[in-house]
Enzyme design. Structure first.
Site, mmCIF file in Angstrom:
data_model
loop_
_atom_site.group_PDB
_atom_site.id
_atom_site.type_symbol
_atom_site.label_atom_id
_atom_site.label_comp_id
_atom_site.label_asym_id
_atom_site.label_seq_id
_atom_site.Cartn_x
_atom_site.Cartn_y
_atom_site.Cartn_z
ATOM 1 N N GLY A 38 -17.933 26.447 -1.995
ATOM 2 C CA GLY A 38 -19.398 27.211 -2.022
ATOM 3 C C GLY A 38 -20.522 26.824 -1.843
ATOM 4 N N ASP A 59 -12.961 16.387 -3.125
ATOM 5 C CA ASP A 59 -12.150 17.618 -3.486
ATOM 6 C C ASP A 59 -10.821 17.694 -3.375
ATOM 7 O OD1 ASP A 59 -11.563 20.717 -3.640
ATOM 8 O OD2 ASP A 59 -13.777 20.837 -3.339
ATOM 9 N N ARG A 70 -17.594 32.551 1.837
ATOM 10 C CA ARG A 70 -18.895 32.012 1.333
ATOM 11 C C ARG A 70 -18.856 30.360 1.905
ATOM 12 N NH1 ARG A 70 -15.299 32.778 -1.927
ATOM 13 N NH2 ARG A 70 -14.619 31.218 -3.570
ATOM 14 N N LYS A 83 -9.614 20.847 1.844
ATOM 15 C CA LYS A 83 -11.005 21.170 2.104
ATOM 16 C C LYS A 83 -11.830 20.148 2.512
ATOM 17 C CE LYS A 83 -11.566 24.946 -0.900
ATOM 18 N NZ LYS A 83 -12.246 25.526 -2.242
ATOM 19 N N ASP A 127 -17.226 23.115 -10.027
ATOM 20 C CA ASP A 127 -17.334 24.556 -10.447
ATOM 21 C C ASP A 127 -16.583 24.695 -11.948
ATOM 22 O OD1 ASP A 127 -14.525 24.175 -10.327
ATOM 23 O OD2 ASP A 127 -14.080 25.940 -9.062
ATOM 24 N N ASN A 128 -16.831 23.589 -12.532
ATOM 25 C CA ASN A 128 -16.242 23.464 -14.086
ATOM 26 C C ASN A 128 -17.078 22.458 -14.852
ATOM 27 O OD1 ASN A 128 -14.356 20.929 -14.231
ATOM 28 N ND2 ASN A 128 -14.221 21.639 -12.224
ATOM 29 N N CYS A 186 -14.885 31.908 -10.028
ATOM 30 C CA CYS A 186 -15.199 33.034 -8.689
ATOM 31 C C CYS A 186 -13.855 33.861 -8.727
ATOM 32 C CB CYS A 186 -15.501 32.203 -7.817
ATOM 33 S SG CYS A 186 -17.133 31.283 -7.567
#
Length: 257
Positions: A38, A59, A70, A83, A127-128, A186
């Site tokens: 995102g 990633d 998103r 990704k 995200d962590n 998320c």
């Protein structure tokens, strides 16, 4: 710059603060982006279209249908593919001059040491907390500026941690690695789609300013957004002399751009 480049970047070049010199700095720069989701989506798109010469995208994940709400760098036909490969394909269509290195991996400390050392700016779009602290530690060791963003639900935050200036805090000064923070994903809480676009675009803006040596970065300032009310708040962040990451180390002494 050739005529095509002058035309492509003409709206940047028209800005007195940028001009041809600033645009050339972007072309000569290398940005490391951790995360192609995102936040990483608008970051990668704006860095590439702005003319940053080299991008390294890191990633480990693949594109899922739930991402498309998103994660705007990915397309429907990319579902099931890495990704970073999906993002690289989109960026090549937008600006084929940008060199994109796509690494499908969850970077460990040793890999981050190697990757951060070769970058001019690092953008944490993960995200962590574990990854954020690992990225921050590598940036402190190598004296690289870090642009960190986060977004969950309707709440977002962004700051710059510039280890080139020994007076500035690092990420761990504000979020100590041994503190107890609730990890929220998320997948369980959700995220307002435009929120990651807002925070990610700001990350790209801060990175571009750093690369061109423009003043006024968010170093020492944490900005937080409540997207329910579209209200911003800001706190000043001080360096912690007892920080387990930067407090006991001799940081790079180069002045920030």
């Amino acid at each position: 710059m050739n005529d095509e480049q002058l035309l492509r970047y003409s709206r940047h070049i028209l800005l007195d603060e940028i001009g041809v010199e600033g645009q050339q700095k972007l072309a000569d720069s290398h940005a490391l982006v951790i995360g192609a989701g995102g936040l990483g989506s608008p970051v990668a798109l704006y860095l590439a279209t702005a003319g940053v010469g080299r991008l390294t995208l890191v990633d480990h994940d693949t594109v899922d249908l739930t991402n498309l709400q998103r994660q705007i760098v990915h397309r429907l036909d990319a579902v099931g593919t890495p990704k970073v490969a999906s993002a690289a394909r989109t960026l090549a269509q937008l600006n084929p001059e940008v060199q994109v290195r796509a690494l499908q991996l969850r970077a460990n400390a040793a890999q981050l040491d190697e990757l951060v050392a070769t970058a001019d700016v690092v953008l944490d779009c993960s995200d962590n907390f574990a990854t954020r602290h690992a990225v921050n530690a590598a940036c402190v060791r190598h004296g690289r500026p870090l642009v960190a963003g986060a977004a969950i639900g309707f709440d977002g935050q962004i700051s710059v941690y510039d280890s080139r200036d020994g007076r500035q805090p690092c990420y761990a000064c504000l979020f100590p690695p041994d503190a107890a923070y609730e990890e929220v994903r998320c997948a369980t809480m959700g995220v307002f789609a435009p929120l990651v676009g807002i925070i990610g675009s700001m990350q790209a803006a801060e990175a571009l300013k750093l690369l061109m040596g423009l003043p006024g970065s968010l170093a020492g300032r944490l900005q937080m957004l409540d997207a329910r009310r579209m209200e911003w708040s800001e706190i000043q962040v001080q360096r912690d002399p007892g920080c387990s990451c930067c407090g006991g180390q001799s940081l790079a002494t180069d002045s920030p751009n």
